[in-house]
Design an enzyme around this catalytic site. Structure first.
Site, mmCIF file in Angstrom:
data_model
loop_
_atom_site.group_PDB
_atom_site.id
_atom_site.type_symbol
_atom_site.label_atom_id
_atom_site.label_comp_id
_atom_site.label_asym_id
_atom_site.label_seq_id
_atom_site.Cartn_x
_atom_site.Cartn_y
_atom_site.Cartn_z
ATOM 1 N N ASN A 110 -46.298 18.778 -34.537
ATOM 2 C CA ASN A 110 -45.552 19.973 -34.938
ATOM 3 C C ASN A 110 -45.636 21.062 -33.873
ATOM 4 O O ASN A 110 -46.648 21.205 -33.193
ATOM 5 C CB ASN A 110 -46.088 20.521 -36.265
ATOM 6 N N ASP A 112 -44.918 24.267 -34.824
ATOM 7 C CA ASP A 112 -44.832 25.497 -35.616
ATOM 8 C C ASP A 112 -46.058 26.408 -35.530
ATOM 9 O O ASP A 112 -46.040 27.543 -36.014
ATOM 10 C CB ASP A 112 -44.517 25.165 -37.086
ATOM 11 N N HIS A 127 -46.438 17.910 -28.815
ATOM 12 C CA HIS A 127 -45.028 18.133 -28.481
ATOM 13 C C HIS A 127 -44.748 19.582 -28.081
ATOM 14 O O HIS A 127 -43.594 19.962 -27.934
ATOM 15 C CB HIS A 127 -44.130 17.735 -29.654
ATOM 16 N N CYS A 177 -39.799 34.767 -11.882
ATOM 17 C CA CYS A 177 -38.691 34.642 -10.929
ATOM 18 C C CYS A 177 -37.323 34.953 -11.544
ATOM 19 O O CYS A 177 -36.308 34.854 -10.865
ATOM 20 C CB CYS A 177 -38.689 33.241 -10.315
ATOM 21 N N SER A 216 -43.202 10.468 -40.227
ATOM 22 C CA SER A 216 -42.404 9.268 -40.531
ATOM 23 C C SER A 216 -42.843 8.098 -39.652
ATOM 24 O O SER A 216 -42.400 6.977 -39.851
ATOM 25 C CB SER A 216 -40.917 9.558 -40.332
ATOM 26 N N ASN A 240 -48.654 10.668 -47.482
ATOM 27 C CA ASN A 240 -47.211 10.846 -47.311
ATOM 28 C C ASN A 240 -46.553 10.728 -48.677
ATOM 29 O O ASN A 240 -47.077 10.057 -49.566
ATOM 30 C CB ASN A 240 -46.647 9.786 -46.348
HETATM 31 C C1 BJW Z 1 -44.450 14.654 -46.491
HETATM 32 C C2 BJW Z 1 -44.181 15.810 -47.237
HETATM 33 C C3 BJW Z 1 -45.270 16.370 -47.912
HETATM 34 C C4 BJW Z 1 -42.344 15.198 -46.335
HETATM 35 N N1 BJW Z 1 -46.498 15.811 -47.808
HETATM 36 N N2 BJW Z 1 -45.667 14.104 -46.410
HETATM 37 C C5 BJW Z 1 -41.239 3.144 -27.801
HETATM 38 C C6 BJW Z 1 -40.304 2.478 -28.580
HETATM 39 C C7 BJW Z 1 -39.057 3.046 -28.814
HETATM 40 C C8 BJW Z 1 -38.698 4.272 -28.297
HETATM 41 C C9 BJW Z 1 -39.619 4.936 -27.543
HETATM 42 C C10 BJW Z 1 -40.867 4.362 -27.302
HETATM 43 N N3 BJW Z 1 -41.558 5.242 -26.536
HETATM 44 C C11 BJW Z 1 -40.797 6.348 -26.328
HETATM 45 C C12 BJW Z 1 -39.609 6.166 -26.908
HETATM 46 C C13 BJW Z 1 -38.470 7.155 -26.919
HETATM 47 C C14 BJW Z 1 -38.721 8.294 -27.917
HETATM 48 C C15 BJW Z 1 -38.868 7.712 -29.310
HETATM 49 O O1 BJW Z 1 -39.945 7.573 -29.854
HETATM 50 N N4 BJW Z 1 -37.767 7.395 -29.958
HETATM 51 C C16 BJW Z 1 -37.831 6.848 -31.307
HETATM 52 C C17 BJW Z 1 -37.053 7.771 -32.233
HETATM 53 C C18 BJW Z 1 -37.363 5.438 -31.291
HETATM 54 N N5 BJW Z 1 -39.912 9.048 -27.534
HETATM 55 C C19 BJW Z 1 -39.882 9.954 -26.600
HETATM 56 O O2 BJW Z 1 -38.858 10.238 -26.006
HETATM 57 C C20 BJW Z 1 -41.190 10.667 -26.291
HETATM 58 N N6 BJW Z 1 -41.402 10.584 -24.910
HETATM 59 C C21 BJW Z 1 -41.991 9.523 -24.318
HETATM 60 O O3 BJW Z 1 -42.595 8.684 -24.955
HETATM 61 O O4 BJW Z 1 -41.838 9.472 -22.951
HETATM 62 C C22 BJW Z 1 -41.965 8.211 -22.322
HETATM 63 C C23 BJW Z 1 -40.694 7.388 -22.583
HETATM 64 C C24 BJW Z 1 -39.457 8.003 -22.584
HETATM 65 C C25 BJW Z 1 -38.304 7.234 -22.865
HETATM 66 C C26 BJW Z 1 -38.417 5.876 -23.150
HETATM 67 C C27 BJW Z 1 -39.679 5.271 -23.144
HETATM 68 C C28 BJW Z 1 -40.839 6.053 -22.849
HETATM 69 C C29 BJW Z 1 -41.090 12.149 -26.603
HETATM 70 C C30 BJW Z 1 -40.905 12.408 -28.044
HETATM 71 C C31 BJW Z 1 -40.774 13.893 -28.294
HETATM 72 C C32 BJW Z 1 -40.382 14.130 -29.739
HETATM 73 N N7 BJW Z 1 -39.807 15.354 -29.856
HETATM 74 C C33 BJW Z 1 -39.449 15.827 -31.178
HETATM 75 C C34 BJW Z 1 -38.646 17.110 -31.012
HETATM 76 C C35 BJW Z 1 -39.560 18.201 -30.641
HETATM 77 C C36 BJW Z 1 -38.780 19.364 -30.462
HETATM 78 C C37 BJW Z 1 -38.664 20.242 -31.618
HETATM 79 O O5 BJW Z 1 -39.467 20.297 -32.557
HETATM 80 O O6 BJW Z 1 -37.677 20.923 -31.506
HETATM 81 O O7 BJW Z 1 -40.592 16.056 -31.992
HETATM 82 S S1 BJW Z 1 -38.509 14.698 -32.139
HETATM 83 C C38 BJW Z 1 -39.138 15.155 -33.677
HETATM 84 O O8 BJW Z 1 -39.760 13.980 -34.250
HETATM 85 C C39 BJW Z 1 -40.254 16.166 -33.394
HETATM 86 C C40 BJW Z 1 -41.348 15.627 -34.248
HETATM 87 O O9 BJW Z 1 -42.600 16.093 -33.770
HETATM 88 C C41 BJW Z 1 -41.167 14.140 -34.171
HETATM 89 C C42 BJW Z 1 -41.835 13.379 -35.281
HETATM 90 O O10 BJW Z 1 -41.267 13.687 -36.515
HETATM 91 P P1 BJW Z 1 -42.195 13.780 -37.784
HETATM 92 O O11 BJW Z 1 -43.166 14.866 -37.614
HETATM 93 O O12 BJW Z 1 -42.713 12.441 -38.121
HETATM 94 O O13 BJW Z 1 -41.150 14.302 -38.883
HETATM 95 P P2 BJW Z 1 -40.123 13.475 -39.790
HETATM 96 O O14 BJW Z 1 -39.138 14.448 -40.336
HETATM 97 O O15 BJW Z 1 -39.607 12.292 -39.110
HETATM 98 O O16 BJW Z 1 -41.052 12.924 -40.974
HETATM 99 C C43 BJW Z 1 -41.633 13.774 -41.948
HETATM 100 C C44 BJW Z 1 -42.528 12.914 -42.817
HETATM 101 O O17 BJW Z 1 -43.198 13.751 -43.718
HETATM 102 C C45 BJW Z 1 -41.761 11.880 -43.652
HETATM 103 O O18 BJW Z 1 -42.436 10.631 -43.585
HETATM 104 C C46 BJW Z 1 -41.862 12.445 -45.078
HETATM 105 O O19 BJW Z 1 -41.907 11.421 -46.063
HETATM 106 C C47 BJW Z 1 -43.165 13.186 -45.010
HETATM 107 N N8 BJW Z 1 -43.290 14.324 -45.944
HETATM 108 N N9 BJW Z 1 -42.876 16.129 -47.159
HETATM 109 C C48 BJW Z 1 -46.654 14.711 -47.080
HETATM 110 N N10 BJW Z 1 -45.121 17.503 -48.706
HETATM 111 ZN ZN ZN Z 2 -39.676 31.191 -12.853
#
Ligand code: BJW
Ligand code: ZN
Length: 273
Positions: A110, A112, A127, A177, A216, A240
């Site tokens: 997160n 936040d 992140h 800058c 997720s 979750n």
């Molecule tokens: C509750 C609840 C309650 C609800 N109580 N639970 C290997 C395989 C395939 C692809 C890749 C790989 N390695 C890298 C990649 C590419 C990519 C990736 O993973 N893509 C997949 C989608 C397939 N990864 C990257 O690009 C990463 N970089 C990297 O690895 O570089 C090397 C590389 C690059 C390219 C190719 C290969 C290697 C960087 C990832 C950066 C993620 N950025 C984001 C945006 C941040 C910006 C922002 O905030 O504005 O980060 S994406 C977004 O998803 C954000 C989050 O941190 C992240 C994860 O989401 P999260 O937190 O899991 O949220 P949700 O909404 O998905 O889930 C919420 C969960 O809560 C749900 O399960 C609900 O059920 C639950 N819930 N209420 C408990 N009350």
């Molecule tokens: Zn600068």
């Protein structure tokens, strides 16, 4: 008779009382009960866009104005929200563990800042953070929690509507800058920063109990940590409201909202170990 959840909670608390290095991974679900929308749940869209459409270098190059409006909206939203019982229980558990000379670390996906506001100190924000910016030219990284971050974004960022673009020269600028800055956040396709990866690798090595909360488990590399630890037979507890790709490898799946479950798992004064 004790319900199966009560038994599982008691078992987990026994494991926790023997753990020496607890590692917690959190995602957007932990902040859901603070009123911050998750990425992939209802409310995860801003205007017609998904985060995956906006949190990219390509989107920023195409329209820094649109991407800054999106981040400005989220910065202002987060300011109005408070850490919930799950964030607070984690911060208290860290203090308790430290007092006992044991390790307790949180990796959050997160941006936040709610863990820090709840008092967590051993925190890796893998992140980035909504209140940090990085210069697109000189790469200088700095904190910026001004509200609004620049005058031209005042009253902008509404989730409805499609206002005219803000000129690049009026978007947030570097204090060194004067070039355009971007949010210091890891966008899709970008690498997690090396210093952060090193810290995570160290914690994964040392960890003897892993807790995964409100993610997720689809975004890598975070989505891969549970399987790395499962291969080493480290116990894993998932909290979750849904099942995820990590559920089948978790030792325990606690089904329910984090703010309700985490205090039951962690609070020191339940005395049922
Ligand atoms: C509750 C609840 C309650 C609800 N109580 N639970 C290997 C395989 C395939 C692809 C890749 C790989 N390695 C890298 C990649 C590419 C990519 C990736 O993973 N893509 C997949 C989608 C397939 N990864 C990257 O690009 C990463 N970089 C990297 O690895 O570089 C090397 C590389 C690059 C390219 C190719 C290969 C290697 C960087 C990832 C950066 C993620 N950025 C984001 C945006 C941040 C910006 C922002 O905030 O504005 O980060 S994406 C977004 O998803 C954000 C989050 O941190 C992240 C994860 O989401 P999260 O937190 O899991 O949220 P949700 O909404 O998905 O889930 C919420 C969960 O809560 C749900 O399960 C609900 O059920 C639950 N819930 N209420 C408990 N009350
Ligand atoms: Zn600068």
């Amino acid at each position: 008779m004790a319900s199966s959840t009560t038994v599982k909670i008691a078992e987990f608390r026994r494991l926790l009382s023997h753990a020496h290095s607890v590692l917690v991974l959190t995602g957007a679900g932990i902040s859901a009960e603070s009123g911050i929308p998750t990425f992939r749940g209802a409310g995860g869209l801003w205007r017609q866009f998904k985060a995956t459409d906006l949190a990219t270098q390509t989107a920023f190059a195409r329209s820094p104005s649109l991407v800054w409006e999106f981040y400005h909206y989220r910065r202002e939203l987060v300011r109005t929200k408070q850490p919930n019982k799950a964030h607070i229980a984690l911060a208290k558990a860290e203090k308790q563990f430290e007092k006992e000379g044991k390790r307790f670390n949180v990796i959050t996906q997160n941006v936040d800042g709610l863990h820090r506001r709840a008092g967590t100190k051993n925190l890796i924000e893998m992140h980035g953070n909504l209140f940090m910016v990085q210069c697109t030219l000189c790469q200088f990284i700095e904190e910026n929690d001004s509200s609004p971050i620049c005058e031209s974004l005042r009253n902008r960022g509404s989730p409805d509507g499609n206002p005219p673009e803000i000129d690049e020269k009026d978007l947030p600028r570097c204090t060194k800058c004067k070039s355009l800055v971007r949010p210091h956040i890891v966008w899709f396709g970008e690498h997690i920063w090396n210093d952060v990866l090193e810290k995570i690798q160290k914690e994964i090595q040392l960890c003897d109990l892993f807790i995964v909360i409100g993610t997720s488990s689809v975004v890598y590399p975070a989505a891969g940590y549970a399987s790395i630890l499962a291969e080493r037979n480290i116990p894993i507890a998932e909290v979750n409201i849904e099942t995820t790709p990590s559920t089948s490898i978790a030792t325990y799946h606690f089904h329910g909202p984090a703010a309700q479950i985490i205090p039951q798992l962690l609070s020191a004064n339940l005395n049922n170990e």
